[in-house]
Design a protein around this motif. Structure first.
Motif, PDB file in Angstrom:
ATOM      1  N   SER A  98       0.794  -1.229   0.000  1.00  0.00           N
ATOM      2  CA  SER A  98       0.000   0.000   0.000  1.00  0.00           C
ATOM      3  C   SER A  98       0.825   1.277   0.000  1.00  0.00           C
ATOM      4  CB  SER A  98      -0.921   0.024   1.226  1.00  0.00           C
ATOM      5  OG  SER A  98      -1.843  -1.033   1.161  1.00  0.00           O
ATOM      6  N   CYS A  99       2.095   1.191   0.403  1.00  0.00           N
ATOM      7  CA  CYS A  99       2.928   2.391   0.526  1.00  0.00           C
ATOM      8  C   CYS A  99       4.312   2.119  -0.063  1.00  0.00           C
ATOM      9  CB  CYS A  99       3.072   2.806   1.988  1.00  0.00           C
ATOM     10  SG  CYS A  99       1.515   3.252   2.785  1.00  0.00           S
ATOM     11  N   GLN A 100       4.587   2.751  -1.204  1.00  0.00           N
ATOM     12  CA  GLN A 100       5.863   2.542  -1.887  1.00  0.00           C
ATOM     13  C   GLN A 100       6.324   3.846  -2.517  1.00  0.00           C
ATOM     14  OE1 GLN A 100       5.507  -0.773  -4.618  1.00  0.00           O
ATOM     15  NE2 GLN A 100       4.372  -1.975  -3.127  1.00  0.00           N
ATOM     16  N   ALA A 101       7.636   3.961  -2.703  1.00  0.00           N
ATOM     17  CA  ALA A 101       8.201   5.178  -3.305  1.00  0.00           C
ATOM     18  C   ALA A 101       9.522   4.859  -3.976  1.00  0.00           C
ATOM     19  CB  ALA A 101       8.404   6.244  -2.231  1.00  0.00           C
ATOM     20  N   ASP A 154       9.880   9.942  -4.287  1.00  0.00           N
ATOM     21  CA  ASP A 154       8.812  10.022  -5.282  1.00  0.00           C
ATOM     22  C   ASP A 154       7.805   8.911  -4.997  1.00  0.00           C
ATOM     23  OD1 ASP A 154       7.218  10.423  -7.474  1.00  0.00           O
ATOM     24  OD2 ASP A 154       8.701   9.746  -8.937  1.00  0.00           O
ATOM     25  N   PRO A 155       6.689   9.201  -4.275  1.00  0.00           N
ATOM     26  CA  PRO A 155       5.686   8.174  -3.988  1.00  0.00           C
ATOM     27  C   PRO A 155       5.142   7.551  -5.271  1.00  0.00           C
ATOM     28  CG  PRO A 155       5.310  10.108  -2.648  1.00  0.00           C
ATOM     29  CD  PRO A 155       6.354  10.484  -3.658  1.00  0.00           C
ATOM     30  N   THR A 156       5.109   6.217  -5.295  1.00  0.00           N
ATOM     31  CA  THR A 156       4.586   5.506  -6.460  1.00  0.00           C
ATOM     32  C   THR A 156       3.270   4.802  -6.157  1.00  0.00           C
ATOM     33  OG1 THR A 156       5.955   3.603  -5.919  1.00  0.00           O
ATOM     34  CG2 THR A 156       6.856   5.176  -7.509  1.00  0.00           C
ATOM     35  N   ILE A 157       3.079   4.385  -4.903  1.00  0.00           N
ATOM     36  CA  ILE A 157       1.813   3.764  -4.474  1.00  0.00           C
ATOM     37  C   ILE A 157       1.437   4.369  -3.130  1.00  0.00           C
ATOM     38  CG2 ILE A 157       0.640   1.631  -3.773  1.00  0.00           C
ATOM     39  CD1 ILE A 157       2.452   0.128  -5.705  1.00  0.00           C
ATOM     40  N   ASP A 158       0.221   4.904  -3.033  1.00  0.00           N
ATOM     41  CA  ASP A 158      -0.270   5.517  -1.798  1.00  0.00           C
ATOM     42  C   ASP A 158      -1.722   5.106  -1.609  1.00  0.00           C
ATOM     43  OD1 ASP A 158      -1.340   7.274   0.165  1.00  0.00           O
ATOM     44  OD2 ASP A 158       0.280   8.686  -0.227  1.00  0.00           O
ATOM     45  N   ASN A 159      -1.929   3.903  -1.075  1.00  0.00           N
ATOM     46  CA  ASN A 159      -3.273   3.368  -0.871  1.00  0.00           C
ATOM     47  C   ASN A 159      -3.613   3.240   0.606  1.00  0.00           C
ATOM     48  OD1 ASN A 159      -3.691   3.036  -3.643  1.00  0.00           O
ATOM     49  ND2 ASN A 159      -2.706   1.045  -3.633  1.00  0.00           N
ATOM     50  N   SER A 160      -2.934   3.998   1.461  1.00  0.00           N
ATOM     51  CA  SER A 160      -3.146   3.900   2.900  1.00  0.00           C
ATOM     52  C   SER A 160      -2.751   5.220   3.541  1.00  0.00           C
ATOM     53  CB  SER A 160      -2.307   2.735   3.450  1.00  0.00           C
ATOM     54  OG  SER A 160      -2.632   2.489   4.801  1.00  0.00           O
ATOM     55  N   SER A 161      -2.409   5.169   4.809  1.00  0.00           N
ATOM     56  CA  SER A 161      -1.935   6.349   5.533  1.00  0.00           C
ATOM     57  C   SER A 161      -0.415   6.352   5.469  1.00  0.00           C
ATOM     58  CB  SER A 161      -2.402   6.295   6.985  1.00  0.00           C
ATOM     59  OG  SER A 161      -3.799   6.255   7.046  1.00  0.00           O
ATOM     60  N   SER A 210      24.829  12.076   4.576  1.00  0.00           N
ATOM     61  CA  SER A 210      24.367  10.700   4.405  1.00  0.00           C
ATOM     62  C   SER A 210      22.864  10.686   4.657  1.00  0.00           C
ATOM     63  CB  SER A 210      25.082   9.759   5.382  1.00  0.00           C
ATOM     64  OG  SER A 210      24.581   8.441   5.247  1.00  0.00           O
ATOM     65  N   LEU A 211      22.092  10.483   3.595  1.00  0.00           N
ATOM     66  CA  LEU A 211      20.632  10.498   3.665  1.00  0.00           C
ATOM     67  C   LEU A 211      20.065   9.182   3.161  1.00  0.00           C
ATOM     68  CD1 LEU A 211      20.036  14.019   2.040  1.00  0.00           C
ATOM     69  CD2 LEU A 211      20.141  13.496   4.478  1.00  0.00           C
ATOM     70  N   SER A 212      18.906   8.786   3.701  1.00  0.00           N
ATOM     71  CA  SER A 212      18.193   7.582   3.259  1.00  0.00           C
ATOM     72  C   SER A 212      16.701   7.868   3.262  1.00  0.00           C
ATOM     73  CB  SER A 212      18.454   6.403   4.206  1.00  0.00           C
ATOM     74  OG  SER A 212      19.802   6.064   4.244  1.00  0.00           O
ATOM     75  N   VAL A 213      15.985   7.230   2.337  1.00  0.00           N
ATOM     76  CA  VAL A 213      14.529   7.356   2.271  1.00  0.00           C
ATOM     77  C   VAL A 213      13.891   6.205   3.048  1.00  0.00           C
ATOM     78  CG1 VAL A 213      12.543   7.126   0.700  1.00  0.00           C
ATOM     79  CG2 VAL A 213      14.420   8.662   0.123  1.00  0.00           C
ATOM     80  N   TYR A 214      12.815   6.552   3.769  1.00  0.00           N
ATOM     81  CA  TYR A 214      11.974   5.556   4.445  1.00  0.00           C
ATOM     82  C   TYR A 214      10.542   5.769   3.996  1.00  0.00           C
ATOM     83  CZ  TYR A 214      15.517   4.200   7.881  1.00  0.00           C
ATOM     84  OH  TYR A 214      16.642   3.708   8.494  1.00  0.00           O
ATOM     85  N   VAL A 215       9.779   4.678   3.948  1.00  0.00           N
ATOM     86  CA  VAL A 215       8.352   4.736   3.680  1.00  0.00           C
ATOM     87  C   VAL A 215       7.669   4.010   4.833  1.00  0.00           C
ATOM     88  CG1 VAL A 215       6.497   4.081   2.108  1.00  0.00           C
ATOM     89  CG2 VAL A 215       8.700   4.767   1.187  1.00  0.00           C
ATOM     90  N   ILE A 216       6.621   4.625   5.397  1.00  0.00           N
ATOM     91  CA  ILE A 216       5.930   4.076   6.559  1.00  0.00           C
ATOM     92  C   ILE A 216       4.441   4.002   6.259  1.00  0.00           C
ATOM     93  CG2 ILE A 216       5.457   4.397   9.022  1.00  0.00           C
ATOM     94  CD1 ILE A 216       7.998   6.469   8.722  1.00  0.00           C
ATOM     95  N   ASP A 217       3.849   2.827   6.519  1.00  0.00           N
ATOM     96  CA  ASP A 217       2.398   2.677   6.430  1.00  0.00           C
ATOM     97  C   ASP A 217       1.860   2.837   7.845  1.00  0.00           C
ATOM     98  OD1 ASP A 217      -0.253   1.991   6.156  1.00  0.00           O
ATOM     99  OD2 ASP A 217       0.139   0.310   4.805  1.00  0.00           O
ATOM    100  N   GLN A 218       1.289   4.007   8.131  1.00  0.00           N
ATOM    101  CA  GLN A 218       0.803   4.296   9.481  1.00  0.00           C
ATOM    102  C   GLN A 218      -0.392   3.453   9.883  1.00  0.00           C
ATOM    103  OE1 GLN A 218       1.356   8.743  10.554  1.00  0.00           O
ATOM    104  NE2 GLN A 218       0.570   8.691   8.443  1.00  0.00           N
ATOM    105  N   ALA A 219      -1.124   2.910   8.904  1.00  0.00           N
ATOM    106  CA  ALA A 219      -2.311   2.110   9.222  1.00  0.00           C
ATOM    107  C   ALA A 219      -1.950   0.836   9.973  1.00  0.00           C
ATOM    108  CB  ALA A 219      -3.073   1.766   7.938  1.00  0.00           C
TER     109      ALA A 219
END
Length: 121
Positions: free
Chosen positions: A41-44, A60-67, A101-110
């Motif tokens: 549900s949550c990808q970038a 760059d969010p690619t899938i946003d089907n949740s919180s 030094s940076l990194s991306v995280y994606v979190i599904d809050q649901a």
């Protein structure tokens, strides 16, 4: 056509190609996009672009089907450099120059699922 003429034409073509490739490289991604996935549900995508001679990181969010939350984590300071719940593309624009030094995280809050960190850049 003489051999000398062919060599000149070939040299000019090679020089023109080098100029075109170097100019287009400045506008392209300096690090290829990498998928960062919390769940289905949550990808970038995580990527950097060269701007004014330095890398800048984007999510760059690619899938946003949740919180979903999309963030850029500063590995140096141990804090968020950027955090958003917007599904809009190409977010962040965080300076990622020398020493950063940076990194991306994606979190599904649901459901509380976090992605593994994207590659540190």
């Amino acid at each position: 056509m003489s051999r000398k003429t062919l060599l000149r034409v070939g040299g000019l073509a090679a020089a023109a190609s080098a100029i075109v490739l170097s100019a287009s490289g400045l506008a392209s991604a300096s690090v290829s996009p990498t998928y960062v996935t919390a769940d289905s549900s949550c990808q970038a995508l995580e990527f950097t672009r060269v701007e004014s001679g330095h890398d800048h990181m984007y999510v760059d969010p690619t899938i946003d089907n949740s919180s979903c939350l999309y963030g850029i984590w500063n590995n140096n300071s141990g804090s968020w450099a950027y955090l958003s719940s917007s599904p809009a593309g190409n977010q962040g624009d965080v300076y990622d120059g020398p020493g950063m030094s940076l990194s991306v995280y994606v979190i599904d809050q649901a459901n509380g699922v976090w992605s593994p960190a994207g590659p540190a850049n």
